[in-house]
Design an enzyme around this catalytic site. Sequence first.
Site, PDB file in Angstrom:
ATOM      1  N   GLY A  13     -17.533 -48.990  38.053  1.00  0.00           N
ATOM      2  CA  GLY A  13     -17.343 -49.896  39.177  1.00  0.00           C
ATOM      3  C   GLY A  13     -16.854 -51.256  38.722  1.00  0.00           C
ATOM      4  O   GLY A  13     -17.224 -52.294  39.269  1.00  0.00           O
ATOM      5  N   ARG A  38     -11.967 -46.491  40.362  1.00  0.00           N
ATOM      6  CA  ARG A  38     -10.933 -45.688  41.011  1.00  0.00           C
ATOM      7  C   ARG A  38      -9.628 -46.451  41.162  1.00  0.00           C
ATOM      8  O   ARG A  38      -8.551 -45.863  41.176  1.00  0.00           O
ATOM      9  CB  ARG A  38     -11.416 -45.219  42.394  1.00  0.00           C
ATOM     10  CG  ARG A  38     -12.530 -44.187  42.332  1.00  0.00           C
ATOM     11  CD  ARG A  38     -13.062 -43.845  43.704  1.00  0.00           C
ATOM     12  NE  ARG A  38     -13.711 -44.997  44.334  1.00  0.00           N
ATOM     13  CZ  ARG A  38     -14.272 -44.968  45.536  1.00  0.00           C
ATOM     14  NH1 ARG A  38     -14.267 -43.856  46.240  1.00  0.00           N
ATOM     15  NH2 ARG A  38     -14.852 -46.039  46.032  1.00  0.00           N
ATOM     16  N   ARG A  39      -9.712 -47.783  41.273  1.00  0.00           N
ATOM     17  CA  ARG A  39      -8.526 -48.605  41.530  1.00  0.00           C
ATOM     18  C   ARG A  39      -7.918 -49.100  40.218  1.00  0.00           C
ATOM     19  O   ARG A  39      -8.321 -50.116  39.661  1.00  0.00           O
ATOM     20  CB  ARG A  39      -8.905 -49.773  42.438  1.00  0.00           C
ATOM     21  CG  ARG A  39      -9.385 -49.334  43.811  1.00  0.00           C
ATOM     22  CD  ARG A  39      -9.842 -50.493  44.677  1.00  0.00           C
ATOM     23  NE  ARG A  39     -11.096 -51.073  44.209  1.00  0.00           N
ATOM     24  CZ  ARG A  39     -11.785 -51.996  44.883  1.00  0.00           C
ATOM     25  NH1 ARG A  39     -11.332 -52.439  46.041  1.00  0.00           N
ATOM     26  NH2 ARG A  39     -12.914 -52.479  44.407  1.00  0.00           N
ATOM     27  N   ASP A  64     -13.183 -41.327  39.443  1.00  0.00           N
ATOM     28  CA  ASP A  64     -14.184 -41.236  40.504  1.00  0.00           C
ATOM     29  C   ASP A  64     -15.440 -40.670  39.854  1.00  0.00           C
ATOM     30  O   ASP A  64     -15.459 -39.498  39.461  1.00  0.00           O
ATOM     31  CB  ASP A  64     -13.679 -40.324  41.618  1.00  0.00           C
ATOM     32  CG  ASP A  64     -14.676 -40.196  42.772  1.00  0.00           C
ATOM     33  OD1 ASP A  64     -15.841 -40.613  42.608  1.00  0.00           O
ATOM     34  OD2 ASP A  64     -14.297 -39.654  43.824  1.00  0.00           O
ATOM     35  N   VAL A  65     -16.476 -41.482  39.732  1.00  0.00           N
ATOM     36  CA  VAL A  65     -17.663 -41.053  38.977  1.00  0.00           C
ATOM     37  C   VAL A  65     -18.371 -39.874  39.624  1.00  0.00           C
ATOM     38  O   VAL A  65     -19.178 -39.193  38.966  1.00  0.00           O
ATOM     39  CB  VAL A  65     -18.661 -42.215  38.778  1.00  0.00           C
ATOM     40  CG1 VAL A  65     -18.022 -43.339  37.980  1.00  0.00           C
ATOM     41  CG2 VAL A  65     -19.208 -42.723  40.103  1.00  0.00           C
ATOM     42  N   TYR A 157     -29.373 -44.747  51.941  1.00  0.00           N
ATOM     43  CA  TYR A 157     -29.046 -45.688  50.869  1.00  0.00           C
ATOM     44  C   TYR A 157     -30.297 -46.045  50.079  1.00  0.00           C
ATOM     45  O   TYR A 157     -30.296 -46.034  48.839  1.00  0.00           O
ATOM     46  CB  TYR A 157     -28.392 -46.951  51.422  1.00  0.00           C
ATOM     47  CG  TYR A 157     -28.168 -47.990  50.346  1.00  0.00           C
ATOM     48  CD1 TYR A 157     -27.206 -47.794  49.371  1.00  0.00           C
ATOM     49  CD2 TYR A 157     -28.943 -49.158  50.283  1.00  0.00           C
ATOM     50  CE1 TYR A 157     -27.015 -48.724  48.356  1.00  0.00           C
ATOM     51  CE2 TYR A 157     -28.754 -50.093  49.293  1.00  0.00           C
ATOM     52  CZ  TYR A 157     -27.788 -49.879  48.324  1.00  0.00           C
ATOM     53  OH  TYR A 157     -27.605 -50.787  47.311  1.00  0.00           O
ATOM     54  N   LYS A 161     -31.267 -45.402  45.977  1.00  0.00           N
ATOM     55  CA  LYS A 161     -31.706 -46.422  45.025  1.00  0.00           C
ATOM     56  C   LYS A 161     -33.129 -46.149  44.528  1.00  0.00           C
ATOM     57  O   LYS A 161     -33.479 -46.521  43.397  1.00  0.00           O
ATOM     58  CB  LYS A 161     -31.581 -47.813  45.646  1.00  0.00           C
ATOM     59  CG  LYS A 161     -30.130 -48.256  45.805  1.00  0.00           C
ATOM     60  CD  LYS A 161     -29.368 -48.213  44.481  1.00  0.00           C
ATOM     61  CE  LYS A 161     -27.942 -48.704  44.586  1.00  0.00           C
ATOM     62  NZ  LYS A 161     -27.239 -48.699  43.287  1.00  0.00           N
ATOM     63  N   PHE A 194     -19.898 -55.368  48.940  1.00  0.00           N
ATOM     64  CA  PHE A 194     -20.908 -54.395  49.365  1.00  0.00           C
ATOM     65  C   PHE A 194     -20.979 -54.234  50.879  1.00  0.00           C
ATOM     66  O   PHE A 194     -20.885 -53.123  51.410  1.00  0.00           O
ATOM     67  CB  PHE A 194     -22.281 -54.823  48.814  1.00  0.00           C
ATOM     68  CG  PHE A 194     -23.427 -53.951  49.232  1.00  0.00           C
ATOM     69  CD1 PHE A 194     -23.752 -52.814  48.511  1.00  0.00           C
ATOM     70  CD2 PHE A 194     -24.196 -54.270  50.344  1.00  0.00           C
ATOM     71  CE1 PHE A 194     -24.811 -52.005  48.894  1.00  0.00           C
ATOM     72  CE2 PHE A 194     -25.263 -53.469  50.734  1.00  0.00           C
ATOM     73  CZ  PHE A 194     -25.572 -52.338  50.006  1.00  0.00           C
TER      74      PHE A 194
END
Length: 257
Positions: A13, A38-39, A64-65, A157, A161, A194
Amino acid sequence: MISLKNQIVVITGASSGIGSACARVFAGAGAKLILVARRLDRLQQLADELSKEFSIETYLLQLDVSDRHAVESSIISLPPAWSAIDILINNAGLSRGLDKLHEGDWQNWEEMIDTNIKGLLYLTRYIVPGMVTRGRGHVVNLGSIAGHQTYPGGNVYCATKAAVKAISEGLKQDLLGTPIRVTSVDPGMVETEFSEVRFHGDRERAKKVYQGVQPLTPEDVADVIFFCTTRSPHVNINEVILMPVDQASATLVHRQT
């Protein structure tokens, strides 16, 4: 304090936010960086800036992980000069939506689970064995206050986490008897992309999240990560929870009017 000069650091990331801030602070310490995102255009721009400012080496992985086969292929095919990874920063992660669970979008769920849990697991699985073999290494996982406290609409989400917290604790236990260190860094409100990602590009809604609050910056979090990785080799900082002064829990925030 450990010197990070010429140590190989993987940052997932890395194209924005905390990942990009980590790249800068570790570059400043003379580390060699494997930047993952990815970018590719964002990665290349960051790499050019770091090379110019700090004269350090970078290796870019457009990845892409959440794609296990791509992760395996990328790590296995690293050139010998880049394969002895010293530090893994599992930063890639995202949130999608704030729907009630019974009204949730399963595509949002799968994207969060695939990135936040599976992606972290894949990178860890393919990198940590080399650390064990070499007898050195440090894994830093980016958790969240959401892994400690659930909030309305946060359901899946928060679950991802909480999984990061459990995985970090489990990995530390599994690596007992080795010199490999494991740290979970769990921030509260940090102003990055985020919220914009959570709200699918709705910038106005994203801005309201931080309205009246001085949130953490990506640099604040990167500074804590850097601190954890530069302690004496016998010191393992298991977990750090950091929040802005204006935040007391996942849901309790003081806003200036």
